[in-house]
Scaffold this motif. Structure first.
Motif, mmCIF file in Angstrom:
data_model
loop_
_atom_site.group_PDB
_atom_site.id
_atom_site.type_symbol
_atom_site.label_atom_id
_atom_site.label_comp_id
_atom_site.label_asym_id
_atom_site.label_seq_id
_atom_site.Cartn_x
_atom_site.Cartn_y
_atom_site.Cartn_z
ATOM 1 N N ARG A 191 80.615 90.663 45.320
ATOM 2 C CA ARG A 191 79.465 90.922 44.626
ATOM 3 C C ARG A 191 78.329 91.413 45.636
ATOM 4 O O ARG A 191 77.980 92.614 45.760
ATOM 5 N N PRO A 192 77.994 90.728 46.357
ATOM 6 C CA PRO A 192 76.859 90.959 47.412
ATOM 7 C C PRO A 192 77.111 91.853 48.413
ATOM 8 O O PRO A 192 76.434 92.960 48.566
ATOM 9 N N ILE A 193 78.452 91.768 48.789
ATOM 10 C CA ILE A 193 79.139 92.934 49.728
ATOM 11 C C ILE A 193 79.120 94.385 48.948
ATOM 12 O O ILE A 193 78.729 95.198 49.493
ATOM 13 N N THR A 194 79.587 94.536 47.699
ATOM 14 C CA THR A 194 79.501 95.559 46.979
ATOM 15 C C THR A 194 78.068 96.247 46.721
ATOM 16 O O THR A 194 77.734 97.316 47.096
ATOM 17 N N ALA A 195 77.119 95.480 46.599
ATOM 18 C CA ALA A 195 75.811 95.784 46.284
ATOM 19 C C ALA A 195 75.283 96.152 47.252
ATOM 20 O O ALA A 195 74.318 97.069 47.273
ATOM 21 N N MET A 196 75.372 95.606 48.546
ATOM 22 C CA MET A 196 74.656 96.025 50.081
ATOM 23 C C MET A 196 75.411 97.285 50.483
ATOM 24 O O MET A 196 74.780 98.134 50.957
ATOM 25 N N ASP A 210 68.728 94.178 55.117
ATOM 26 C CA ASP A 210 67.428 93.817 54.167
ATOM 27 C C ASP A 210 67.673 92.287 53.731
ATOM 28 O O ASP A 210 68.364 92.181 52.717
ATOM 29 N N MET A 211 67.174 91.672 54.340
ATOM 30 C CA MET A 211 67.241 89.990 54.102
ATOM 31 C C MET A 211 66.697 89.544 52.796
ATOM 32 O O MET A 211 67.454 88.726 52.331
ATOM 33 N N ALA A 212 65.581 90.159 52.373
ATOM 34 C CA ALA A 212 65.033 89.889 51.175
ATOM 35 C C ALA A 212 66.060 90.290 49.862
ATOM 36 O O ALA A 212 66.211 89.497 49.085
ATOM 37 N N ARG A 213 66.724 91.343 50.101
ATOM 38 C CA ARG A 213 67.612 91.841 49.119
ATOM 39 C C ARG A 213 68.862 90.970 49.058
ATOM 40 O O ARG A 213 69.420 90.499 48.211
ATOM 41 N N ILE A 214 69.117 90.558 50.318
ATOM 42 C CA ILE A 214 70.463 89.673 50.246
ATOM 43 C C ILE A 214 70.195 88.301 49.734
ATOM 44 O O ILE A 214 71.020 87.659 48.928
ATOM 45 N N ALA A 215 68.970 87.898 50.123
ATOM 46 C CA ALA A 215 68.280 86.497 49.427
ATOM 47 C C ALA A 215 68.421 86.521 48.053
ATOM 48 O O ALA A 215 68.767 85.665 47.080
ATOM 49 N N ARG A 216 67.856 87.595 47.375
ATOM 50 C CA ARG A 216 67.934 87.993 45.788
ATOM 51 C C ARG A 216 69.307 87.853 45.275
ATOM 52 O O ARG A 216 69.551 87.336 44.457
#
Length: 92
Positions: free
Chosen positions: A48-53, A63-69
């Motif tokens: 999910r995070p890999i697809t989203a990023m 974007d570390m803030a986005r990754i943290a979210r």
């Protein structure tokens, strides 16, 4: 070196490690030489995070803030700032 819970393990070429779900972990490279690894997650928590990023090239910064979210939405917990060793990490 792999930090998994209270364990610190040095891996060499061909070595592997199983880290149980819920175990705080990180990988660190203490060398000027490149290191390569294969991480397999089951179930596919990282999809999910890999697809989203999306894909990025080497010149883009994360974007570390986005990754943290994204991690927080999945129920993961960040135990320290990026690049900090586990001995320096504290629960946030």
């Amino acid at each position: 070196m792999v930090f998994a819970g209270e364990n610190q393990i040095v891996l060499s070429g061909g070595d592997n490690i199983l880290i149980r779900v819920g175990t705080p972990d990180m990988v660190a490279v203490f060398s000027n030489n490149p290191a390569h690894g294969l991480v397999v997650n089951a179930p596919n928590g990282l999809a999910r995070p890999i697809t989203a990023m999306g894909m990025r090239d080497e010149t883009e910064t994360l974007d570390m803030a986005r990754i943290a979210r994204l991690w927080a939405e999945m129920g993961d917990e960040t135990l320290g700032p990026p690049g900090s060793l586990p001995s320096l990490a504290t629960r946030t």
